[in-house]
Design an enzyme around this catalytic site. Structure first.
Site, PDB file in Angstrom:
ATOM      1  N   SER A 194      -9.544  -1.436   7.138  1.00  0.00           N
ATOM      2  CA  SER A 194      -8.996  -1.134   5.815  1.00  0.00           C
ATOM      3  C   SER A 194      -8.251  -2.266   5.136  1.00  0.00           C
ATOM      4  O   SER A 194      -7.919  -2.164   3.957  1.00  0.00           O
ATOM      5  CB  SER A 194      -8.079   0.090   5.902  1.00  0.00           C
ATOM      6  OG  SER A 194      -8.833   1.250   6.144  1.00  0.00           O
ATOM      7  N   LYS A 204       0.840  -1.193   0.000  1.00  0.00           N
ATOM      8  CA  LYS A 204       0.000   0.000   0.000  1.00  0.00           C
ATOM      9  C   LYS A 204       0.878   1.247   0.000  1.00  0.00           C
ATOM     10  O   LYS A 204       1.956   1.260   0.612  1.00  0.00           O
ATOM     11  CB  LYS A 204      -0.900  -0.041   1.240  1.00  0.00           C
ATOM     12  CG  LYS A 204      -1.944   1.054   1.343  1.00  0.00           C
ATOM     13  CD  LYS A 204      -2.776   0.832   2.604  1.00  0.00           C
ATOM     14  CE  LYS A 204      -3.842   1.897   2.797  1.00  0.00           C
ATOM     15  NZ  LYS A 204      -4.638   1.651   4.029  1.00  0.00           N
ATOM     16  N   SER A 206      -9.473   1.213   3.232  1.00  0.00           N
ATOM     17  CA  SER A 206      -8.700   2.116   2.395  1.00  0.00           C
ATOM     18  C   SER A 206      -7.644   1.422   1.539  1.00  0.00           C
ATOM     19  O   SER A 206      -7.069   2.031   0.635  1.00  0.00           O
ATOM     20  CB  SER A 206      -8.008   3.160   3.276  1.00  0.00           C
ATOM     21  OG  SER A 206      -7.116   2.552   4.196  1.00  0.00           O
TER      22      SER A 206
END
Length: 470
Positions: free
Chosen positions: A182, A83, A158
């Site tokens: 997330s 990420k 996310s």
């Protein structure tokens, strides 16, 4: 790689299978990494923000090391994406923020270093919700992440790019972060496995933080075996060896599965409700002992999480901007997307309504312990809890501001973190595993929740559940 389908078939063998093929000489790391980079570059789901320019060079070095001295570690030569809120030496790190689009760190986050120490090759930085504060990954600066099962829908967030990249078999595994769901949410809506470890199980140095107390690093993988392999490597062998995972659903015999009951757990999309019931029945059919439990204070988990995380996120953004020489938040507001700007303005400026200090302190000292007691009491007579991961399957990108849910319009953020944020607030581990597909072809996950440092238990039971699918 001659076609997208051939690449997907290759990646479909997973981290464990690919690592074995590289070690055995049946596949070079260079071939594998090059194929993943090509797939990511052609990706129409917008899963990555930046690809690693030196990934092929790193793969070639690992191929030479394998030939001369053997494997570096259990992930030798395997491509993994992370990420874009993990700092990566020599690879741009944006946190999904336009104001950071030109930042290239000179050090790796601690988790990234552990991955490379285990032999992995970081091939790219995945797209995400801006600053990790949201669950849609509809990023205003780098574009929305699209769901592999329906590109008109959100991939969750996310860590949406990580979930979509794994589910679409662009890369075999990816790292996300989880503050309120997330990792688990994108895993659920994309059809992957997402593990949220116990708070402090993995180091957070080098992660662009959202919260002082809720953030954790966690893997998103195609199956439970790969999740176990990554956790085993990242923890230095503290969690279950993937070779020790169950090989038969019979491992579920006698396991006590707690099913939370009450109004709080009932407001689900009909297909989520159906698949959750079917998942519970799969546990029962394999010999598990299903027990209804009450989780006191579960209904205030999310609101408590927002009360605490909102001012913390603002403080952490301000600190990040100062460190990067960007000045104050107010000076950068024009370059921040509307939902994150609204979050920041809720605590700053003339129209702000900041969280009062006494409410923050009361939440930390009284409410969080009460929520923790509620969950731990529910867990005292069972081995794990079984809940839906999210109340809804993936939503259309057109509904990322306001979504349709059971005949009414609701805010997607509090809706999707309903079953995940409270777990983050109290720091317990949880894993989302695929439960099935809706009549519209959308994946749905279920969540197993355990006690502190029960990752090995969660992985064993999740693997046994996986095997009930046949």
């Amino acid at each position: 790689m001659s076609s997208v389908s051939e690449h997907a078939d290759l990646i479909g063998s997973g981290v464990a299978g690919l690592a074995a093929r590289v070690r055995d000489g049946g596949l070079s790391s260079r071939q594998l990494v090059s194929a993943c980079l090509e797939a990511a570059a052609q990706d129409e789901l917008n899963t990555h923000i930046t690809l690693a320019e030196d990934a092929v060079k790193r793969a070639e070095e690992l191929d030479r090391h394998l030939a001369e001295r053997g494997p570096v570690g259990p992930l030798h030569g395997v491509p993994i994406s992370v990420k874009d809120n993990y700092t990566t030496s020599g690879i741009r790190t944006t946190g999904g923020m336009g104001v950071l689009r030109d930042w290239t760190p000179d050090t790796d986050a601690a988790v990234v270093q552990r991955l490379t120490d285990a032999g992995a090759v970081v091939v790219g930085k995945t797209n995400m919700h801006e600053y990790s504060f949201g669950i849609t990954s509809d990023n205003p600066h780098f574009g929305p992440v699209r769901n592999p099962h329906d590109p008109t829908r959100s991939a969750g967030g996310s860590s949406g790019g990580s979930g979509a990249a794994v589910a679409a078999r662009i890369v075999p595994a990816a790292m996300g972060t989880d503050t309120g769901g997330s990792v688990r949410i994108p895993a659920s809506v994309c059809g992957a496995v997402g593990l949220k470890p116990t708070r402090d199980r993995l180091p957070l140095e080098g992660v662009l933080r959202v919260s002082f107390g809720f953030d954790v690093a966690g893997p998103i993988t195609r199956d439970v075996t790969d999740a176990a392999l990554l956790m085993h490597a990242l923890t230095g062998g503290e969690t279950v060896d993937p070779d020790a995972l169950p090989a038969d659903p019979a491992a579920l015999r006698g396991v006590r599965i707690g099913i939370p009951v009450g109004d709080y757990w009932a407001d689900n999309h009909p297909e989520v409700e159906r698949l959750h019931r079917e998942a519970a029945q799969r546990f029962a059919d394999a010999g598990a002992d299903l027990r209804e439990v009450t989780v006191e204070h579960a209904e205030i988990g999310s609101e408590t999480g927002f009360l605490i995380a909102t001012p913390e996120a603002v403080a952490l953004v301000a600190e990040l901007f100062r460190e990067r020489g960007l000045g104050s938040i107010e000076q950068q507001l024009d370059g921040i997307g509307p939902d994150v700007a609204a979050l920041l303005l809720s605590q700053l400026g003339p129209d702000a309504a900041p969280v009062p200090a006494h409410e923050y302190l009361a939440a930390m000292s009284e409410t969080v312990p009460a929520i923790r007691r509620g969950y731990l009491t529910a867990l005292s007579d069972v081995d794990v809890l079984l809940t839906p991961t999210t109340p809804s399957p993936a939503i259309p990108l057109a509904q990322t501001g306001l979504m349709e849910h059971n005949g009414r319009q609701v805010d997607p953020f509090p809706t999707f973190v309903r079953y995940t944020f409270g777990i983050s607030v109290i720091g317990l581990p949880a894993i989302s595993v695929p439960a099935g597909i809706t009549s519209d072809g959308l994946p749905v996950g279920v969540q197993l929740v355990g006690t502190n440092h029960a990752e090995s238990t969660l992985l064993r039971l999740a693997r046994a559940f996986e095997l009930t699918a046949g």
